[in-house]
Design an enzyme around this catalytic site. Structure first.
Site, short mmCIF file in Angstrom:
data_model
loop_
_atom_site.label_atom_id
_atom_site.label_comp_id
_atom_site.label_asym_id
_atom_site.label_seq_id
_atom_site.Cartn_x
_atom_site.Cartn_y
_atom_site.Cartn_z
N LYS A 101 -4.70 6.04 4.26
CA LYS A 101 -5.11 5.74 5.57
C LYS A 101 -4.07 5.17 6.56
CE LYS A 101 -3.82 1.37 5.33
NZ LYS A 101 -3.11 0.36 6.37
N LYS A 149 0.79 -1.11 0.09
CA LYS A 149 0.06 0.06 0.08
C LYS A 149 0.80 1.09 -0.50
CE LYS A 149 -3.51 -2.80 2.31
NZ LYS A 149 -4.43 -2.99 3.66
N ASP A 171 -9.88 -0.51 6.45
CA ASP A 171 -8.68 -0.01 6.49
C ASP A 171 -8.36 0.93 7.57
OD1 ASP A 171 -6.63 -1.05 6.23
OD2 ASP A 171 -6.09 -1.24 3.80
#
Length: 346
Positions: free
Chosen positions: A189, A106, A242
């Site tokens: 996030k 990510k 998330d």
């Protein structure tokens, strides 16, 4: 049964290797470290990242990426975003067009303002690329704690391949056609989790964290919509899901790093103490660059960058967020009903 290469031997790569092995696949992990390969092959452990987890004997490790890539059907990329491009440049000559690439890392690339799937597509233009993302701590997946994620790709068939590979009685996978939204939610996030951790480090309470998370998902959604993502994605696993797990759990290295920053530690001291890649630090600069490129207001992202890279005190950053100009709570006129717009304009 598929021959699957896991490119990256961190906690997430190990957890997914165990999952795929349990699903009946032939799994080999690549690590650049000979000592780490030895630890996995001989002790069936990754002592550095998941010391309490036993790795099945059928899961092997190698530092010979050329042989591994050549022999694999599917390639799972579990490499931190800051190392992705240089790693793919090493790998690309050994990857065939028929091998699907599944990115499970990510992040964003700040130098090019590309998502990670776009980086992969640039270097491997002939390969099908998919991503797996969602609220998923490696420590819990490795212990078979029920977890749910989302698979996305430009190709529905490629997303279904991911779903079929990873689905199990403790790991559920949904498909989602919104590749941009899934990647942005998973990347951004981590930045908000730094802010949530800093709030904890400052000794603030649940009110503050709830505000940071709620306004954080608003910032993520604003940027996502500007980039063509589907708003509903940010209400799902790769958005709110998330965000919740990363902002509230001590498994989260981003939250732990934020706690240290909130307690007054420098960025260098924080990274030394966490002793693992903190993706939010790398993604924060990229997020700010994306916000400027797409002319989107992201005040939490802006303040986190000031704390990380300009020496701003976290307590001061929170005060400045609280004292910003007064405004209404909304995301975009495009998302409002006609009745709501009429109310707002009165």
């Amino acid at each position: 049964m598929k021959n699957i290469a896991i490119m990256g031997s961190g906690g997430w790569g190990i957890a997914l290797a165990i999952l795929l092995h349990n699903n009946g696949h032939n799994v080999t992990i690549w690590s650049y470290s000979e000592s780490e390969c030895k630890d996995i092959n001989e002790n069936h452990k990754n002592t550095e990242y998941l010391p309490d987890i036993d790795i099945p004997k059928g899961v092997k490790a190698t530092n010979d990426y050329a042989a591994l890539l050549t022999e694999s059907d599917i390639i799972v990329v579990a490499i931190p975003s800051s190392y992705l491009r240089q790693s793919l440049e090493l790998f690309k000559d050994f990857i065939r067009p028929d091998q699907e690439i599944i990115n499970v890392a990510k992040g964003l690339e700040k130098e090019t303002l590309k998502t990670l799937s776009q980086v992969i597509e640039e270097i491997l233009p002939n390969n099908q690329v998919a991503v797996l993302s969602g609220p998923s701590h490696a420590e819990e997946v490795a212990r078979k704690i029920p977890t749910t994620c989302a698979a996305s790709s430009k190709s529905k068939a490629a997303a279904v391949v991911v779903q079929d590979l990873f689905m199990s009685d403790y790991f559920r996978v949904y498909t989602n056609p919104d590749l941009v939204g899934v990647e942005l939610g998973g990347a951004l996030k981590n930045v908000i989790a730094l802010a949530a951790g800093a709030s904890d480090g400052l000794g603030y309470g649940d009110n503050t964290k709830a505000a940071l998370m709620t306004r954080g998902i608003a910032e993520i959604s604003r940027l996502g919509i500007a980039m063509g993502a589907d708003f509903h994605t940010f209400n799902g696993l790769s958005g709110v899901g998330d965000l919740i797990v990363t902002c509230t759990s001590m498994h989260s290295r981003n939250r732990r790093a934020g706690i240290l920053l909130g307690k007054g530690k420098s960025l260098e001291e924080t990274l030394d103490e966490v002793h693992m890649v903190v993706e939010g630090v790398h993604t924060a600069q990229a997020a700010l660059a994306f916000a400027k490129e797409y002319k989107v207001e992201m005040p939490i992202v802006e303040k986190i960058n000031q704390v990380l890279f300009e020496g701003k005190d976290a307590h001061t950053a929170v005060k400045e967020l609280m004292l910003r100009h007064k405004k209404g709570e909304h995301l975009s006129y495009d998302l409002m009903t006609e009745e709501f717009i009429e109310w707002k304009m009165k």
